[in-house]
Design a protein around this motif. Structure first.
Motif, short mmCIF file in Angstrom:
data_model
loop_
_atom_site.label_atom_id
_atom_site.label_comp_id
_atom_site.label_asym_id
_atom_site.label_seq_id
_atom_site.Cartn_x
_atom_site.Cartn_y
_atom_site.Cartn_z
N UNK A 133 -86.92 -10.00 24.16
CA UNK A 133 -87.02 -8.35 22.89
C UNK A 133 -85.35 -8.20 23.92
N UNK A 134 -84.80 -7.24 23.53
CA UNK A 134 -83.79 -6.67 24.33
C UNK A 134 -84.20 -6.22 25.50
N UNK A 135 -85.27 -5.62 25.96
CA UNK A 135 -85.53 -4.53 26.26
C UNK A 135 -86.94 -5.11 27.45
N UNK A 136 -87.50 -6.28 26.63
CA UNK A 136 -88.81 -6.24 26.89
C UNK A 136 -88.54 -7.95 27.74
N UNK A 137 -89.31 -8.87 28.94
CA UNK A 137 -89.20 -9.41 29.81
C UNK A 137 -90.44 -10.86 30.14
N UNK A 138 -90.71 -11.88 29.37
CA UNK A 138 -92.05 -12.29 29.93
C UNK A 138 -92.03 -13.29 30.70
N UNK A 139 -92.83 -12.93 31.57
CA UNK A 139 -92.75 -12.90 33.19
C UNK A 139 -93.70 -13.80 33.64
N UNK A 140 -93.42 -14.83 34.17
CA UNK A 140 -95.28 -15.98 34.08
C UNK A 140 -95.69 -15.97 35.39
N UNK A 267 -88.38 -1.22 16.72
CA UNK A 267 -87.28 -1.44 15.70
C UNK A 267 -88.53 -2.75 15.48
N UNK A 268 -87.34 -3.58 14.50
CA UNK A 268 -87.91 -5.62 14.37
C UNK A 268 -88.15 -5.98 15.27
N UNK A 269 -86.94 -5.92 15.93
CA UNK A 269 -86.57 -6.70 16.99
C UNK A 269 -87.71 -6.11 18.59
N UNK A 270 -88.48 -5.61 18.78
CA UNK A 270 -89.20 -5.24 19.97
C UNK A 270 -90.55 -5.61 19.54
N UNK A 271 -90.85 -6.48 18.59
CA UNK A 271 -92.03 -7.05 17.50
C UNK A 271 -91.65 -8.68 18.63
N UNK A 272 -91.93 -8.93 19.73
CA UNK A 272 -91.08 -10.35 19.73
C UNK A 272 -92.47 -10.99 19.92
N UNK A 273 -93.75 -10.74 19.02
CA UNK A 273 -94.46 -12.17 19.47
C UNK A 273 -95.36 -11.79 18.30
#
Length: 600
Positions: A133-140, A267-273
């Motif tokens: 997402x614009x401000x979210x990173x998935x860290x593994x 916003x809808x863009x923040x619904x990354x899943x």
């Protein structure tokens, strides 16, 4: 030659019980807790403690209700008739400290969960970093250990930064279920100016090493022991990670007829899943989800309406769930957690079925601080303990005391006052107490918590009274007490005595900050009391608080501590009796280095 032994002349067989082949009964703690033998003598609680089994308890007198348990299977009997002050259990419940088994038992604690495994320090190698997402990173990350990393759905870990500061992130996946048992997934939202999310995270690359502590958290998945039809999950922002593993486990278990997720996003863009959730909804008939957007309207698998509410608690309430038969897991900001809990309880959700995990930005969150360091064997805490939890419990106990004191009116009896106090605590969100509520009127203000009082004594218009509360707030023990003086023209001795308890507390707390031990504190307070025309009640000797129940770590008295007590985990109790009149006063609070705990 045969010798026949005769009993000595003093022997009386009636005084010696016959040996019997009484069957050994066992108790199992549901859903997947320990199984332990039950002795023929003593209570169920005695047997559990003798076997070293962790169970909730506190007073051991049948008054606080901490050791209450739901009886799923088996039968039992009361050891002795209940006292007038006994905790009133619901149908199908027992108090472990007051009962013994007559068959095998299967018990369930609806208000408490077995402590999670201890946290540990791990090295973790970054596997991937993906902007979802614009401000979210998935860290593994992958734990660098030969041993499998074990955690429960809903727990979190703390990433350790270079300056030893910590940042808490929920574990979004099920590492033990995916085949990559040591890979953990975190959802990290960028906070402008954040030491980790805005400065360190953009510099990280796959293969880099991090350190993390974990697992932490008690808001975890547990198979319900009673029929519950509906699971409702609520999350704001990256709090979705906190319910993601619970969602996956619930759908796999098939326990609920319906599973509903409300996900609050800007916003809808923040619904990354969203795509993954839509796939789950298509694969599981009983699952649906809804994104509650603060900048737009509903979106999701179930509804899109421009008139839809923009807060997840509003959306959940508008959906008309059968709250009496629901279980709720919530993860997000504390304001949402508090408001949602209160409103869902008012709508019929049983208080013990609201499970929550609150997260704050690192600048404001105690959860990002270093884990509590145990400096003395008397100061143990649970694996999920946080200083912020203690501060929140203290704040809410203080608010509750002021409100309950205002409900005390002339003519009310002691028994009625206790009932009023407990009902008010329930309405404020305390599902239960870790110690009984104590209310003392007039001459009974001289009595300690162990002494019986006249429950029919009525409060007079010109009286003095004390209140001592011990509620549990979101799994943490609150404890706060004070003295109150009635009348438009208050009795001067009542005022002097009540103020004495507060003044002695303040001066004794200052002495603690100067390095006095627990035992020295009460010697110090004893000397101060005489200057106020009072004597100190040494039987009221202070105690621990922690994540419930501190009794698991020992029921130690502050006045017996030969060391300097730690910050935020001891309650200093001051009780005094007037030297000339049959009245007393009481004040207690948590020992804190600073008034609000910040910088402690």
């Amino acid at each position: 030659m045969v010798f026949k032994l005769r009993p000595p002349p003093w022997f009386n067989a009636e005084h010696f019980p016959r040996m019997t082949n009484s069957p050994v009964h066992f108790c199992t703690v549901a859903p997947d807790g320990p199984r332990f033998p039950l002795g023929n003598a003593g209570s169920i609680l005695d047997s559990a403690l003798a076997e070293g089994v962790a169970v909730p308890f506190s007073c051991k007198r049948g008054e606080c209700g901490s050791c209450r348990a739901q009886v799923l299977e088996g039968s039992f009997e009361q050891i002795a008739p209940p006292s007038e002050a006994a905790y009133q259990v619901a149908d199908g419940e027992l108090l472990m400290c007051q009962c013994r088994a007559t068959t095998d038992l299967r018990l369930h604690f609806s208000h408490w969960r077995t402590p999670a495994r201890p946290a540990a320090r791990y090295a973790a190698k970054i596997v991937s970093l993906d902007a979802v997402a614009p401000t979210v990173t998935r860290l593994r990350v992958e734990i660098q250990s030969a041993e499998l990393f074990q955690c429960m759905p809903g727990q979190h870990a703390q990433l350790v930064l270079d300056d030893d500061a910590r940042r808490s992130f929920s574990i979004a996946n099920l590492p033990a279920e995916t085949g990559d048992a040591n890979q953990l997934e975190f959802h990290v939202r960028r906070i402008p100016g954040g030491a980790f999310t805005d400065i360190q995270l953009p510099e990280l690359r796959p293969g880099d090493l991090l350190e993390l502590d974990g697992p932490y958290g008690a808001c975890v998945w547990q198979e319900p022991c009673e029929p519950i039809d509906h699971l409702v999950l609520l999350a704001t922002g990256t709090g979705f990670a906190g319910v993601s593993a619970i969602l996956q486990t619930a759908l796999k278990s098939g326990t609920f007829r319906t599973v509903t997720l409300y996900w609050g996003c800007a916003s809808a863009d923040d619904c990354y899943a969203a795509e993954w959730l839509d796939e789950l909804a298509a694969a599981h008939e009983g699952f649906c989800w809804t994104a509650v957007l603060s900048s737009a309207a509903f979106a999701g698998s179930e509804a899109r309406s421009a008139a839809s509410p923009r807060r997840i608690q509003d959306a959940a309430l508008a959906a008309g769930h059968d709250w009496a038969h629901a279980l709720v897991h919530a993860c997000g900001n504390p304001a949402m957690i508090r408001d949602t809990r209160d409103r869902l309880k008012a709508a019929g959700l049983p208080g013990e079925r609201f499970l929550s995990e609150a997260f704050l930005p690192a600048a404001h969150a105690q959860s990002g601080a270093a884990p509590y360091i145990v400096r003395h064997p008397w100061e143990k805490v649970g694996t999920a303990f946080s200083f912020d939890g203690i501060l929140n419990a203290r704040r809410r106990s203080m608010e509750a005391l002021a409100q309950i004191a205002a409900l005390m009116a002339p003519g009310i009896t002691t028994g009625e006052a206790i009932a009023v106090a407990d009902r008010h605590l329930r309405t404020m969100g305390a599902a239960y107490n870790w110690h009984p509520t104590y209310v003392r009127f007039g001459p009974d203000t001289q009595c300690t918590s162990r002494q019986q009082v006249d429950r029919h004594r009525k409060l007079r218009a010109d009286d003095v009274f004390t209140i001592d509360l011990g509620p549990v707030w979101d799994g943490y023990e609150g404890d706060y007490g004070d003295t109150f003086v009635m009348g438009a023209d208050p009795d001067p001795d009542h005022q002097r005595c009540s103020q004495a308890a507060r003044d002695i507390f303040e001066q004794t707390q200052q002495a603690w900050k100067q390095g006095l031990s627990g035992s020295a504190l009460y010697d110090f307070a004893d000397g101060l009391a005489h200057g106020h025309g009072c004597s100190l009640v040494r039987e009221t000797a202070g105690h621990r608080v922690s994540d419930f129940p501190h009794a698991l770590y020992g029921k130690h008295r502050l006045a017996e501590a030969d060391f300097v007590p730690g910050d935020g985990i001891w309650v200093l109790e001051i009780q005094v009796r007037d030297l000339t009149r049959p009245i007393g006063a009481f004040f207690e609070d948590v020992l804190l280095r600073t008034a609000d705990g910040v910088g402690a």
